[in-house]
Structures are given as C-alpha cells and as structure tokens.
Design a protein around this motif. Structure first.
Motif, PDB file in Angstrom:
ATOM      1  N   ALA A 217      -2.564 -16.828  -9.054  1.00 51.54           N
ATOM      2  CA  ALA A 217      -1.758 -16.303 -10.165  1.00 51.54           C
ATOM      3  C   ALA A 217      -2.293 -14.976 -10.679  1.00 51.54           C
ATOM      4  O   ALA A 217      -1.523 -14.089 -11.062  1.00 51.54           O
ATOM      5  N   LYS A 218      -3.605 -14.823 -10.706  1.00 54.91           N
ATOM      6  CA  LYS A 218      -4.202 -13.585 -11.217  1.00 54.91           C
ATOM      7  C   LYS A 218      -3.755 -12.384 -10.392  1.00 54.91           C
ATOM      8  O   LYS A 218      -3.374 -11.338 -10.945  1.00 54.91           O
ATOM      9  N   ALA A 219      -3.789 -12.508  -9.063  1.00 56.64           N
ATOM     10  CA  ALA A 219      -3.360 -11.409  -8.196  1.00 56.64           C
ATOM     11  C   ALA A 219      -1.875 -11.124  -8.359  1.00 56.64           C
ATOM     12  O   ALA A 219      -1.440  -9.962  -8.326  1.00 56.64           O
ATOM     13  N   ARG A 220      -1.078 -12.166  -8.539  1.00 56.26           N
ATOM     14  CA  ARG A 220       0.358 -11.955  -8.722  1.00 56.26           C
ATOM     15  C   ARG A 220       0.649 -11.210 -10.019  1.00 56.26           C
ATOM     16  O   ARG A 220       1.422 -10.249 -10.033  1.00 56.26           O
ATOM     17  N   HIS A 221       0.026 -11.650 -11.083  1.00 54.27           N
ATOM     18  CA  HIS A 221       0.368 -11.099 -12.390  1.00 54.27           C
ATOM     19  C   HIS A 221      -0.292  -9.744 -12.661  1.00 54.27           C
ATOM     20  O   HIS A 221       0.323  -8.869 -13.272  1.00 54.27           O
ATOM     21  N   MET A 222      -1.532  -9.564 -12.209  1.00 52.30           N
ATOM     22  CA  MET A 222      -2.241  -8.315 -12.511  1.00 52.30           C
ATOM     23  C   MET A 222      -1.977  -7.222 -11.483  1.00 52.30           C
ATOM     24  O   MET A 222      -1.991  -6.034 -11.814  1.00 52.30           O
ATOM     25  N   LEU A 223      -1.738  -7.629 -10.232  1.00 46.50           N
ATOM     26  CA  LEU A 223      -1.605  -6.638  -9.150  1.00 46.50           C
ATOM     27  C   LEU A 223      -0.208  -6.608  -8.543  1.00 46.50           C
ATOM     28  O   LEU A 223       0.100  -5.701  -7.763  1.00 46.50           O
ATOM     29  N   GLY A 224       0.625  -7.585  -8.845  1.00 47.15           N
ATOM     30  CA  GLY A 224       1.959  -7.637  -8.251  1.00 47.15           C
ATOM     31  C   GLY A 224       1.955  -8.034  -6.795  1.00 47.15           C
ATOM     32  O   GLY A 224       2.887  -7.718  -6.050  1.00 47.15           O
ATOM     33  N   ILE A 225       0.924  -8.744  -6.357  1.00 48.35           N
ATOM     34  CA  ILE A 225       0.780  -9.100  -4.941  1.00 48.35           C
ATOM     35  C   ILE A 225       1.453 -10.441  -4.668  1.00 48.35           C
ATOM     36  O   ILE A 225       1.187 -11.439  -5.335  1.00 48.35           O
ATOM     37  N   GLU A 226       2.331 -10.451  -3.682  1.00 48.93           N
ATOM     38  CA  GLU A 226       3.031 -11.655  -3.246  1.00 48.93           C
ATOM     39  C   GLU A 226       2.963 -11.741  -1.722  1.00 48.93           C
ATOM     40  O   GLU A 226       3.105 -10.732  -1.035  1.00 48.93           O
ATOM     41  N   PRO A 227       2.733 -12.928  -1.174  1.00 47.53           N
ATOM     42  CA  PRO A 227       2.776 -13.078   0.290  1.00 47.53           C
ATOM     43  C   PRO A 227       4.181 -12.851   0.818  1.00 47.53           C
ATOM     44  O   PRO A 227       5.171 -13.133   0.130  1.00 47.53           O
TER      45      PRO A 227
ATOM     46  N   ALA B 132      -3.391  -6.773   0.412  1.00 53.03           N
ATOM     47  CA  ALA B 132      -3.921  -7.033  -0.925  1.00 53.03           C
ATOM     48  C   ALA B 132      -5.163  -6.182  -1.208  1.00 53.03           C
ATOM     49  O   ALA B 132      -5.317  -5.648  -2.311  1.00 53.03           O
ATOM     50  N   TYR B 133      -6.060  -6.052  -0.229  1.00 56.53           N
ATOM     51  CA  TYR B 133      -7.256  -5.233  -0.436  1.00 56.53           C
ATOM     52  C   TYR B 133      -6.870  -3.779  -0.735  1.00 56.53           C
ATOM     53  O   TYR B 133      -7.469  -3.131  -1.602  1.00 56.53           O
ATOM     54  N   LEU B 134      -5.895  -3.276   0.004  1.00 60.48           N
ATOM     55  CA  LEU B 134      -5.479  -1.891  -0.179  1.00 60.48           C
ATOM     56  C   LEU B 134      -4.833  -1.689  -1.553  1.00 60.48           C
ATOM     57  O   LEU B 134      -5.126  -0.713  -2.250  1.00 60.48           O
ATOM     58  N   VAL B 135      -3.972  -2.613  -1.933  1.00 57.11           N
ATOM     59  CA  VAL B 135      -3.340  -2.515  -3.249  1.00 57.11           C
ATOM     60  C   VAL B 135      -4.389  -2.627  -4.351  1.00 57.11           C
ATOM     61  O   VAL B 135      -4.354  -1.896  -5.351  1.00 57.11           O
ATOM     62  N   LEU B 136      -5.344  -3.547  -4.185  1.00 57.14           N
ATOM     63  CA  LEU B 136      -6.417  -3.695  -5.162  1.00 57.14           C
ATOM     64  C   LEU B 136      -7.196  -2.396  -5.324  1.00 57.14           C
ATOM     65  O   LEU B 136      -7.493  -1.973  -6.453  1.00 57.14           O
TER      66      LEU B 136
ATOM     67  N   PRO C 212       0.822  -1.211   0.000  1.00 59.90           N
ATOM     68  CA  PRO C 212       0.000   0.000   0.000  1.00 59.90           C
ATOM     69  C   PRO C 212       0.857   1.262   0.000  1.00 59.90           C
ATOM     70  O   PRO C 212       1.949   1.293   0.577  1.00 59.90           O
ATOM     71  N   SER C 213       0.339   2.305  -0.628  1.00 59.65           N
ATOM     72  CA  SER C 213       1.066   3.562  -0.782  1.00 59.65           C
ATOM     73  C   SER C 213       0.456   4.653   0.089  1.00 59.65           C
ATOM     74  O   SER C 213      -0.715   5.001  -0.085  1.00 59.65           O
ATOM     75  N   ARG C 214       1.246   5.186   1.010  1.00 63.91           N
ATOM     76  CA  ARG C 214       0.750   6.286   1.845  1.00 63.91           C
ATOM     77  C   ARG C 214       0.368   7.485   0.989  1.00 63.91           C
ATOM     78  O   ARG C 214      -0.621   8.167   1.259  1.00 63.91           O
TER      79      ARG C 214
ATOM     80  N   PHE D 106     -10.924 -11.508  -7.342  1.00 63.02           N
ATOM     81  CA  PHE D 106      -9.516 -11.849  -7.142  1.00 63.02           C
ATOM     82  C   PHE D 106      -9.384 -12.783  -5.940  1.00 63.02           C
ATOM     83  O   PHE D 106      -9.972 -12.536  -4.882  1.00 63.02           O
ATOM     84  N   ASN D 107      -8.580 -13.838  -6.104  1.00 63.81           N
ATOM     85  CA  ASN D 107      -8.186 -14.699  -4.994  1.00 63.81           C
ATOM     86  C   ASN D 107      -6.938 -14.139  -4.331  1.00 63.81           C
ATOM     87  O   ASN D 107      -6.009 -13.706  -5.009  1.00 63.81           O
ATOM     88  N   PHE D 108      -6.908 -14.197  -2.989  1.00 63.10           N
ATOM     89  CA  PHE D 108      -5.720 -13.818  -2.231  1.00 63.10           C
ATOM     90  C   PHE D 108      -5.429 -14.914  -1.215  1.00 63.10           C
ATOM     91  O   PHE D 108      -6.288 -15.275  -0.420  1.00 63.10           O
TER      92      PHE D 108
END
Length: 360
Positions: free
Chosen positions: A311-321, A245-249, A12-14, A263-265
């Motif tokens: 995979a969708k969250a990783r590729h479209m949003l750049g989200i990684e645990p 993930a919710y915030l980034v989304l 997330p970005s302040r 999106f799956n997280f």
C-alpha cells in the motif's frame, strides 16, 4: 489465486533519465542486466560494478547492455570500490550487488554476510565522498522480515529478522542503509531508500536453486523437475515490475528527498501464490515437462509463507503492477523457449520492455 492486471501506475520517465550518470552495482546479474538494458534505453550513462557473471550462460553476456564503463570488482574491497565510485561521479546509485540466494548462504555464510552487509556499508561510505550523488536506491529483499509464518502480509514497519544467513544479511543491510541515511547522507543532500521486492521471475535467469530456471533446465534436457516445497507461498512478480518501481522510486527521491525510507514492491496488495501453482502455469505455457513434488521436508529451512503489503508504494509513489501472475509466468517461459530456439536475448528483452511500457 491470480493477481489481476492493473492499469494507470507510474512508469519511468525518459525525460528524467536522459544524461543522468548512474552507478549500478550487480550489473552482471539477472536483474542487473535487465536494468542495464532499460537504463540505456532511457538515455542514462551507466557505470557498472560487479563480479564476473556467475552463470553460463548469462543474460549480461548474451544481451550486451550499453554501458559507459563496466568494472569487474568485488564490493568487499572498500578501497578499490571507493576509487571506482569517485571516478564514476554518479548522480544516482542503484545498489543491486549481492549474494542473492538462500541455499548458497548456508554453504558460505561468512561470504554472504561480508558481501551483503559490509559490501553495502562500503558502497554507502564511498558515496559520502562523492559531491555529485543525489539519490541512492539500495535493493534488499522481501525476506528481510522476521517471518512468523502468520497469515498477514508484512509491512515496512514490521520487525526485521532472518532465519537463514541470506535473509539475516539482508535484514542487517537494511539497518546499515538506515544508519547511513540518518547519520551522514541526509545532511549531505543525498536521498536514500531501500527496496524490498518479492520473488522475481523472467527470462534470462540461469541461477541455480530458482524455480523457473530449474524448470527450464530440466525440461529442455528432457528430465523431470524436482520441487522441494510445492506448497510454499511467495509474492511472485515479473522482473520488469520491481525494476520499474526502482526507477520510479529514484525519480521521486530526486524531487522529494523527504520520502527516503523502506518500500515494499510486489504483486497486488498482499497476494501470494504457492510454488505448485506457478509450476503448473509454467508447464502449461511450456507445453511439456514432468514434475516430482516433494513433501516440503528436504533441505535446510526455508519460509513456508511470505507476502508483502504494498500500500505504501501505491499511495506514495503511484506504483501498480501491470502483469498478472499467469502473464508473468507465460512471458518467462516463452522468453526461454524463444532464446533456446535461437532468438537474440537482447531483442527479447527490448521487446518485453516495449510491451511493458505500452501497457496503459
């Protein structure tokens, strides 16, 4: 099976959240209280709508999140909810308000359907009349899929379903969310997405019939923990993983409304771990605790195997645990021990968010 720590994912970005008006339903719940704290740190102006905390103690009461306004209101009351949404004039809506437990849904199916289905429809209908709204992130669950107990992780395109009333109500709410997006909100310039998160753990959850809260209650009182289904597998993750993930989304929806979808997280790829493994990690971290394992037949039906493809969250949003299963469980148990020993709940949450944000 321990998922590996991963670096380099989106955070997330302040700069984005500073001054944004956020309407957060379910802010008195476990995840809602954590998200309230995080949004406040990011500089958002948060209005909360929820029932009074359902547990004693509650993270909301102990941590005292910084909110612009806090309303104790049932989302099944469409007229009053619409008034509060208009008054809040949100830029972003984060919908976490729900009846969020499987076993209570068997005891009160009508209440579960009313809250999770009609409550979601009431909120989205209210958003239609709010000119300021730009983004809606509606939280459902990993249990929205028609669970065939097969050895494959569920993708966002798999069939929805639900054996128990909770799962069915959340699957139905997914259809409501998609309908409002396609019928009304997209043409108004409101980007809408649903978020399906795996089993969430972390300090500050005192709900009944949840694995680690049950363990903490039993072990703090010197009792043995009874585990109904030790071999059931779930996609476990620390609470900060889906909240991030919710915030980034929400940020991505703001800049690109076209990605509005489900999106799956969850943990890395399709990894899931059995209840027995989670409990053994928790017991080692806690330092003591007796456990009685059942044979998996007690109580009403619950899925035996569930995993998510992310995979969708990783590729479209750049989200990684960021945190492995072992680290997530260890942090959870240490949070409870520290809080029980007198540490301030808000300070514990702030420290964990600091450490999560600092992980490269």
């Amino acid at each position: 099976m321990e998922n590996l720590a991963v670096s380099g994912g989106a955070q997330p970005s302040r700069g984005f959240w500073e001054g944004k008006r956020v309407l957060l339903t379910g802010h008195t719940g476990f995840k809602g209280a954590w998200l309230s704290i995080w949004l406040g740190r990011l500089g958002a102006e948060v209005t909360g709508i929820a029932l009074l905390p359902e547990t004693q103690p509650s993270l909301f009461a102990l941590a005292r999140p910084d909110l612009r306004e806090s309303h104790f209101q049932d989302i099944r009351d469409a007229a009053r909810l619409a008034e509060l949404v208009r008054s809040a004039s949100p830029d972003i809506v984060m919908h976490l308000g729900a009846q969020a437990l499987v076993r209570p849904s068997y005891q009160d199916p009508l209440g579960t359907f009313a809250t999770n289905v009609l409550g979601t429809a009431n909120l989205l209908e209210a958003v239609r009349s709010v000119p300021s709204a730009r983004v809606v992130v509606a939280i459902t669950t990993d249990k929205v899929y028609r669970n065939l107990e097969h050895a494959f992780p569920y993708r966002e395109t798999d069939h929805l379903g639900g054996h128990d009333p909770y799962s069915a109500s959340k699957a139905a709410s997914e259809i409501i969310i998609a309908s409002y997006r396609d019928s009304f909100l997209r043409e108004k310039g409101v980007a809408v997405a649903s978020a399906r998160a795996g089993n969430v753990i972390g300090g500050g959850d005192w709900s009944a019939d949840r694995l680690l809260p049950d363990a903490v209650r039993a072990w703090q009182s010197g009792n043995s923990l009874s585990v109904r289904r030790p071999e059931a597998k779930r996609p476990w993750q620390h609470v900060l993983e889906p909240l991030s993930a919710y915030l980034v989304l929400a940020e991505r929806l703001w800049s690109d409304p076209s990605i509005g979808d489900a999106f799956n997280f969850g943990p890395i790829s399709h990894e899931a771990a059995p209840v027995r493994q989670v409990i053994e990690i928790a017991r080692a971290s806690y330092g003591r605790g007796d456990v009685e394992y059942g044979d998996g037949t007690e109580g009403p039906h619950e899925a035996g195997w569930l995993a998510l493809e992310t995979a969708k969250a990783r590729h479209m949003l750049g989200i990684e645990p960021r945190w492995s299963l072992a680290e997530a469980v260890d942090r959870t148990m240490k949070w409870y021990r520290a809080q029980n020993d007198g540490a301030d709940a808000r300070a514990l949450c702030e420290a964990e968010i600091d450490e999560y944000e600092a992980r490269p």
